[in-house]
Write a protein that holds these residues in place. Structure first.
Motif, PDB file in Angstrom:
ATOM      1  N   TRP A  43      41.022 -45.781  44.300  1.00 58.79           N
ATOM      2  CA  TRP A  43      39.823 -45.014  44.630  1.00 58.79           C
ATOM      3  C   TRP A  43      39.636 -44.903  46.147  1.00 58.79           C
ATOM      4  CZ3 TRP A  43      36.751 -41.660  42.536  1.00 58.79           C
ATOM      5  CH2 TRP A  43      35.537 -41.350  43.182  1.00 58.79           C
ATOM      6  N   ASN A  44      39.958 -45.956  46.871  1.00 59.97           N
ATOM      7  CA  ASN A  44      39.772 -45.932  48.317  1.00 59.97           C
ATOM      8  C   ASN A  44      40.851 -45.138  49.039  1.00 59.97           C
ATOM      9  OD1 ASN A  44      37.455 -47.529  48.174  1.00 59.97           O
ATOM     10  ND2 ASN A  44      38.603 -49.450  48.373  1.00 59.97           N
ATOM     11  N   ARG A  45      42.049 -45.096  48.475  1.00 54.55           N
ATOM     12  CA  ARG A  45      43.174 -44.498  49.205  1.00 54.55           C
ATOM     13  C   ARG A  45      43.605 -43.126  48.682  1.00 54.55           C
ATOM     14  NH1 ARG A  45      47.425 -49.584  49.986  1.00 54.55           N
ATOM     15  NH2 ARG A  45      45.968 -51.020  51.020  1.00 54.55           N
ATOM     16  N   GLN A  46      43.477 -42.873  47.390  1.00 52.69           N
ATOM     17  CA  GLN A  46      44.092 -41.669  46.845  1.00 52.69           C
ATOM     18  C   GLN A  46      43.151 -40.746  46.086  1.00 52.69           C
ATOM     19  OE1 GLN A  46      47.721 -43.752  44.955  1.00 52.69           O
ATOM     20  NE2 GLN A  46      48.562 -41.795  45.607  1.00 52.69           N
ATOM     21  N   ILE A  47      42.390 -41.285  45.168  1.00 50.30           N
ATOM     22  CA  ILE A  47      41.672 -40.447  44.203  1.00 50.30           C
ATOM     23  C   ILE A  47      40.752 -39.415  44.865  1.00 50.30           C
ATOM     24  CG2 ILE A  47      39.946 -40.487  42.357  1.00 50.30           C
ATOM     25  CD1 ILE A  47      41.246 -42.985  41.266  1.00 50.30           C
ATOM     26  N   PRO A  48      39.907 -39.775  45.847  1.00 48.43           N
ATOM     27  CA  PRO A  48      39.039 -38.744  46.432  1.00 48.43           C
ATOM     28  C   PRO A  48      39.809 -37.573  47.035  1.00 48.43           C
ATOM     29  CG  PRO A  48      38.265 -40.928  47.040  1.00 48.43           C
ATOM     30  CD  PRO A  48      39.599 -41.113  46.400  1.00 48.43           C
ATOM     31  N   THR A  49      40.874 -37.883  47.792  1.00 43.86           N
ATOM     32  CA  THR A  49      41.668 -36.811  48.397  1.00 43.86           C
ATOM     33  C   THR A  49      42.355 -35.970  47.333  1.00 43.86           C
ATOM     34  OG1 THR A  49      42.071 -38.153  50.365  1.00 43.86           O
ATOM     35  CG2 THR A  49      43.550 -36.294  49.987  1.00 43.86           C
ATOM     36  N   LEU A  50      42.936 -36.614  46.346  1.00 41.42           N
ATOM     37  CA  LEU A  50      43.603 -35.876  45.264  1.00 41.42           C
ATOM     38  C   LEU A  50      42.608 -35.019  44.499  1.00 41.42           C
ATOM     39  CD1 LEU A  50      45.942 -38.684  43.870  1.00 41.42           C
ATOM     40  CD2 LEU A  50      46.599 -36.730  45.293  1.00 41.42           C
ATOM     41  N   LEU A  51      41.423 -35.543  44.278  1.00 39.98           N
ATOM     42  CA  LEU A  51      40.406 -34.788  43.541  1.00 39.98           C
ATOM     43  C   LEU A  51      39.999 -33.543  44.312  1.00 39.98           C
ATOM     44  CD1 LEU A  51      38.676 -34.888  40.969  1.00 39.98           C
ATOM     45  CD2 LEU A  51      36.939 -36.128  42.278  1.00 39.98           C
ATOM     46  N   VAL A  52      39.771 -33.685  45.597  1.00 40.40           N
ATOM     47  CA  VAL A  52      39.393 -32.535  46.428  1.00 40.40           C
ATOM     48  C   VAL A  52      40.522 -31.510  46.465  1.00 40.40           C
ATOM     49  CG1 VAL A  52      38.849 -31.795  48.775  1.00 40.40           C
ATOM     50  CG2 VAL A  52      37.738 -33.820  47.828  1.00 40.40           C
ATOM     51  N   ASN A  53      41.746 -31.977  46.701  1.00 43.34           N
ATOM     52  CA  ASN A  53      42.889 -31.058  46.766  1.00 43.34           C
ATOM     53  C   ASN A  53      43.083 -30.311  45.459  1.00 43.34           C
ATOM     54  OD1 ASN A  53      43.341 -31.932  49.344  1.00 43.34           O
ATOM     55  ND2 ASN A  53      45.216 -33.060  48.892  1.00 43.34           N
ATOM     56  N   GLY A 232      58.721 -43.592  42.643  1.00 50.98           N
ATOM     57  CA  GLY A 232      58.869 -44.343  43.869  1.00 50.98           C
ATOM     58  C   GLY A 232      58.502 -45.802  43.739  1.00 50.98           C
ATOM     59  N   ARG A 233      57.298 -46.069  43.194  1.00 50.65           N
ATOM     60  CA  ARG A 233      56.800 -47.446  43.140  1.00 50.65           C
ATOM     61  C   ARG A 233      56.951 -48.084  41.763  1.00 50.65           C
ATOM     62  NH1 ARG A 233      51.151 -45.597  46.028  1.00 50.65           N
ATOM     63  NH2 ARG A 233      52.098 -44.648  47.850  1.00 50.65           N
ATOM     64  N   VAL A 234      57.323 -47.307  40.788  1.00 47.08           N
ATOM     65  CA  VAL A 234      57.487 -47.784  39.420  1.00 47.08           C
ATOM     66  C   VAL A 234      56.221 -48.521  38.967  1.00 47.08           C
ATOM     67  CG1 VAL A 234      59.106 -48.836  37.796  1.00 47.08           C
ATOM     68  CG2 VAL A 234      59.910 -48.133  40.049  1.00 47.08           C
ATOM     69  N   ASP A 235      55.087 -47.910  39.228  1.00 45.75           N
ATOM     70  CA  ASP A 235      53.800 -48.488  38.843  1.00 45.75           C
ATOM     71  C   ASP A 235      53.182 -47.588  37.779  1.00 45.75           C
ATOM     72  OD1 ASP A 235      51.377 -49.672  38.573  1.00 45.75           O
ATOM     73  OD2 ASP A 235      50.939 -49.803  40.715  1.00 45.75           O
ATOM     74  N   ARG A 236      53.515 -47.838  36.527  1.00 47.65           N
ATOM     75  CA  ARG A 236      53.046 -46.969  35.454  1.00 47.65           C
ATOM     76  C   ARG A 236      51.565 -47.172  35.161  1.00 47.65           C
ATOM     77  NH1 ARG A 236      57.855 -46.094  30.993  1.00 47.65           N
ATOM     78  NH2 ARG A 236      59.437 -45.453  32.496  1.00 47.65           N
ATOM     79  N   THR A 237      51.010 -48.328  35.489  1.00 43.92           N
ATOM     80  CA  THR A 237      49.582 -48.527  35.296  1.00 43.92           C
ATOM     81  C   THR A 237      48.786 -47.664  36.263  1.00 43.92           C
ATOM     82  OG1 THR A 237      49.984 -50.810  34.593  1.00 43.92           O
ATOM     83  CG2 THR A 237      47.738 -50.238  35.222  1.00 43.92           C
ATOM     84  N   ALA A 238      49.220 -47.606  37.513  1.00 41.09           N
ATOM     85  CA  ALA A 238      48.563 -46.726  38.486  1.00 41.09           C
ATOM     86  C   ALA A 238      48.719 -45.264  38.076  1.00 41.09           C
ATOM     87  CB  ALA A 238      49.146 -46.956  39.879  1.00 41.09           C
ATOM     88  N   ALA A 239      49.902 -44.911  37.577  1.00 44.12           N
ATOM     89  CA  ALA A 239      50.112 -43.541  37.101  1.00 44.12           C
ATOM     90  C   ALA A 239      49.180 -43.223  35.934  1.00 44.12           C
ATOM     91  CB  ALA A 239      51.567 -43.352  36.678  1.00 44.12           C
ATOM     92  N   ALA A 240      48.945 -44.191  35.065  1.00 41.24           N
ATOM     93  CA  ALA A 240      48.047 -43.981  33.926  1.00 41.24           C
ATOM     94  C   ALA A 240      46.609 -43.768  34.391  1.00 41.24           C
ATOM     95  CB  ALA A 240      48.124 -45.162  32.962  1.00 41.24           C
ATOM     96  N   LEU A 241      46.170 -44.538  35.398  1.00 39.73           N
ATOM     97  CA  LEU A 241      44.812 -44.376  35.921  1.00 39.73           C
ATOM     98  C   LEU A 241      44.625 -42.994  36.549  1.00 39.73           C
ATOM     99  CD1 LEU A 241      44.167 -47.875  37.534  1.00 39.73           C
ATOM    100  CD2 LEU A 241      43.045 -46.908  35.521  1.00 39.73           C
ATOM    101  N   LEU A 242      45.607 -42.546  37.317  1.00 40.78           N
ATOM    102  CA  LEU A 242      45.528 -41.202  37.891  1.00 40.78           C
ATOM    103  C   LEU A 242      45.555 -40.138  36.804  1.00 40.78           C
ATOM    104  CD1 LEU A 242      47.944 -41.638  40.943  1.00 40.78           C
ATOM    105  CD2 LEU A 242      45.450 -41.589  40.971  1.00 40.78           C
ATOM    106  N   SER A 243      46.315 -40.399  35.747  1.00 42.02           N
ATOM    107  CA  SER A 243      46.374 -39.454  34.636  1.00 42.02           C
ATOM    108  C   SER A 243      45.027 -39.339  33.931  1.00 42.02           C
ATOM    109  CB  SER A 243      47.452 -39.890  33.634  1.00 42.02           C
ATOM    110  OG  SER A 243      48.721 -39.963  34.249  1.00 42.02           O
ATOM    111  N   ILE A 244      44.314 -40.444  33.797  1.00 41.27           N
ATOM    112  CA  ILE A 244      43.004 -40.421  33.153  1.00 41.27           C
ATOM    113  C   ILE A 244      42.048 -39.503  33.919  1.00 41.27           C
ATOM    114  CG2 ILE A 244      40.945 -41.802  32.677  1.00 41.27           C
ATOM    115  CD1 ILE A 244      43.053 -42.188  30.597  1.00 41.27           C
ATOM    116  N   VAL A 245      42.089 -39.573  35.247  1.00 43.99           N
ATOM    117  CA  VAL A 245      41.235 -38.703  36.059  1.00 43.99           C
ATOM    118  C   VAL A 245      41.614 -37.244  35.845  1.00 43.99           C
ATOM    119  CG1 VAL A 245      40.440 -38.167  38.394  1.00 43.99           C
ATOM    120  CG2 VAL A 245      40.976 -40.528  37.774  1.00 43.99           C
ATOM    121  N   LEU A 246      42.916 -36.960  35.818  1.00 44.94           N
ATOM    122  CA  LEU A 246      43.368 -35.587  35.614  1.00 44.94           C
ATOM    123  C   LEU A 246      42.980 -35.068  34.236  1.00 44.94           C
ATOM    124  CD1 LEU A 246      44.915 -33.151  36.639  1.00 44.94           C
ATOM    125  CD2 LEU A 246      47.032 -34.228  35.895  1.00 44.94           C
ATOM    126  N   ILE A 247      43.114 -35.915  33.225  1.00 42.72           N
ATOM    127  CA  ILE A 247      42.720 -35.523  31.867  1.00 42.72           C
ATOM    128  C   ILE A 247      41.226 -35.255  31.807  1.00 42.72           C
ATOM    129  CG2 ILE A 247      42.538 -36.339  29.482  1.00 42.72           C
ATOM    130  CD1 ILE A 247      45.130 -37.960  30.042  1.00 42.72           C
TER     131      ILE A 247
END
Length: 533
Positions: A43-53, A232-247
């Motif tokens: 939330w601090n590093r990615q989600i706000p910027t990704l959401l705006v973009n 890149g980071r092989v972090d599927r949990t982080a990918a799942a959290l970002l996917s939830i926002v997109l869904i």
């Protein structure tokens, strides 16, 4: 037997629906494993910027596509535009161009050292710095590319309404003293709003699921961030959290789409119709023709010329990079055959799987059936990269023998296409009168025999059109292939992606040209053979 048959069919349909929901179930389960630290970091590093973009890209692309689609539909359907009967299907052809191929063409044209830059230096003798060009790796570049290849969604839906609308409503407005523009804004435009909204929502869902275009243009959205977490980071949990926002962003679009479809079908039923009289453009006729030709040229002709030119350059004047890649002609045809085979099998399986849910929805509608239909369409809310992630997890955990095989790829493609098969195929069953099936039953035919002897042949034209649309989508699919393809299995989209990622456009152009041609043929046949005037 008659009472047993729907229950047996329901069992098959439920199994199909559950399989369709596997990616969504996987994402939810994986997201629940996240700790507070990970969520806070995202939330601090990615989600706000990704959401705006992502929201900005969706808003600008929808606006651009709506302006193009409505304007072109009105010129073709309501005016005396020269060649309007041919433009009706020609303007649908940009659907054959994948967004990532359009991104390649834009980069080739406007990047540093690209075609425009080379032409400026050759003709005017000054360097790139003295002739600034727009930055294509930006919101504007992504909006332009995605809008030019997706405006047909708006154009086709709005054009259908304009073509079949009721002229008497506009005549009544004109008789009451309204001018042409007043009649358009007060009568025609409100009637077009459901069709505009339907096309705009399709464009919006495409934007949310697009990966190749934004990745090549270096514009960060949720799909590129999800891919980076996985690759890149092989972090599927982080990918799942970002996917939830997109869904979460995508699901309301599905609900609005369903509401619009119901409202539109109720509104137009039973209206009186007679042909519209074309509006004379007068002195604006040549300018309108230039505008239509310009959009068609930008969206399809120029990309085809660029791809053909770079293909020829790679053959006639190969560079050292071309020699390192060693792209032989027979390999292109092999990848083309693999792409066509995968698309044919995937579209066929998806169409067959859609028979059960569609038949139940049209012949035995109920709340359980509607819920099942909703589950079957969940992939609409998921980008291909998420569907691929969920399917790879399923095969790895449940059927490991199929993991990383062509069979798993084909099944994943089929369930990725299933929502489109259900949505486009449902109308085919709705147009078959139940009385035909009842007559066959009275003659002693069993339910399955009735379906194959009566229902299927009667609905075959609609099913064929649905299959063609699904095939077109399958040919262009990229992120699912990146996630599910087995080692050594390359298709045209994969070869395009790998070469474009390395900026070797002379090697990306031959498979891209073959892909566009292979997709262009069914698009042309589908829309040129329809009764569009």
């Amino acid at each position: 037997m008659f009472r047993k048959y729907p229950y047996m069919l329901m069992g098959v349909a439920v199994a199909v629906s559950v399989m369709s929901a596997i990616p969504l179930i996987y994402i939810i389960i994986r997201a629940t494993e996240a700790d507070v630290t990970l969520l806070t970091r995202l939330w601090n590093r990615q989600i706000p910027t990704l959401l705006v973009n992502t929201v900005w890209l969706m808003a600008t692309t929808i606006t651009f596509a709506v302006l193009l689609g409505v304007t072109l539909a009105w010129l073709v359907e309501r005016t005396d535009l020269p060649g309007r009967k041919h433009w009706r299907w020609l303007l649908a052809l940009p659907l054959a161009l994948p967004g990532y191929v359009g991104a390649i063409c834009l980069l080739v044209l406007l990047r540093r050292g690209g075609l425009v830059d080379q032409a400026a230096m050759a003709w005017a003798g000054f360097e790139f710095a003295a002739f600034p060009l727009p930055d294509v790796t930006s919101l504007g570049g992504a909006t332009t590319v995605i809008g030019l290849v997706n405006f047909p969604y708006v154009y086709l839906t709005v054009g259908a309404v304009l073509r079949t609308g009721d002229q008497s409503l506009e005549d009544a407005a004109r008789m009451s003293g309204r001018g042409p523009w007043q009649s358009f804004f007060r009568i025609t435009l409100p009637l077009l709003l459901p069709a505009i909204a339907a096309g705009a929502l399709l464009v919006g869902m495409y934007v949310l699921s697009d990966f190749g275009t934004v990745a090549l243009l270096r514009y960060q959205t949720f799909t590129t961030a999800i891919y980076q977490q996985i690759a890149g980071r092989v972090d599927r949990t982080a990918a799942a959290l970002l996917s939830i926002v997109l869904i979460t962003i995508n699901l309301p679009l599905l609900g609005v789409t369903a509401w619009i479809n119901q409202r539109q079908s109720r509104f137009y039923r039973g209206s009186r119709w007679y042909p519209h009289r074309p509006i004379s453009l007068g002195r604006w006729r040549p300018l309108a023709l230039v505008f239509v030709c310009g959009i068609f040229t930008l969206s399809l002709v120029i990309p085809l010329l660029i791809l053909a030119g770079y293909t020829l350059q790679g053959i006639v004047r190969p560079t050292e990079m071309d020699r390192l890649w060693g792209y032989a002609g027979e390999r292109i045809w092999s990848h083309g055959w693999d792409s066509i085979r995968l698309a044919v099998i995937g579209a066929t399986i998806a169409t067959l799987l859609s028979f059960g849910p569609n038949y139940l929805a049209t012949r035995h509608p109920s709340r359980p059936v509607l819920f099942m239909m909703g589950m079957s369409k969940t992939a609409f809310a998921l980008p291909g990269i998420i569907v691929g992630l969920g399917m790879s997890f399923f095969f790895l955990q449940v059927v490991p023998v199929l993991y990383a095989t062509v069979i798993a790829l084909m099944l994943g493609m089929a369930f990725r296409l299933l929502p489109q098969a259900i949505t486009t195929g449902e109308a085919a069953f709705q147009h078959v009168p139940p009385s035909l099936e009842q007559a066959a039953r009275t003659l002693g035919h069993r339910p399955l025999s009735v379906f194959w002897r009566v229902t299927f042949p009667a609905s075959l034209p609609g099913i064929s059109a649905s299959w063609a649309l699904i095939f077109i989508t399958a040919m262009k699919e990229l992120p699912l292939l990146i996630m599910l393809r087995p080692p050594g299995f390359d298709t045209l989209p994969i070869r395009i992606w790998e070469a474009a990622n390395d900026s070797v456009y002379t090697q990306a152009s031959p498979p891209a040209l073959l892909l566009v041609i292979a997709t262009l043929i069914p698009v042309a046949l589908l829309y040129s053979n329809r009764r569009m005037g």
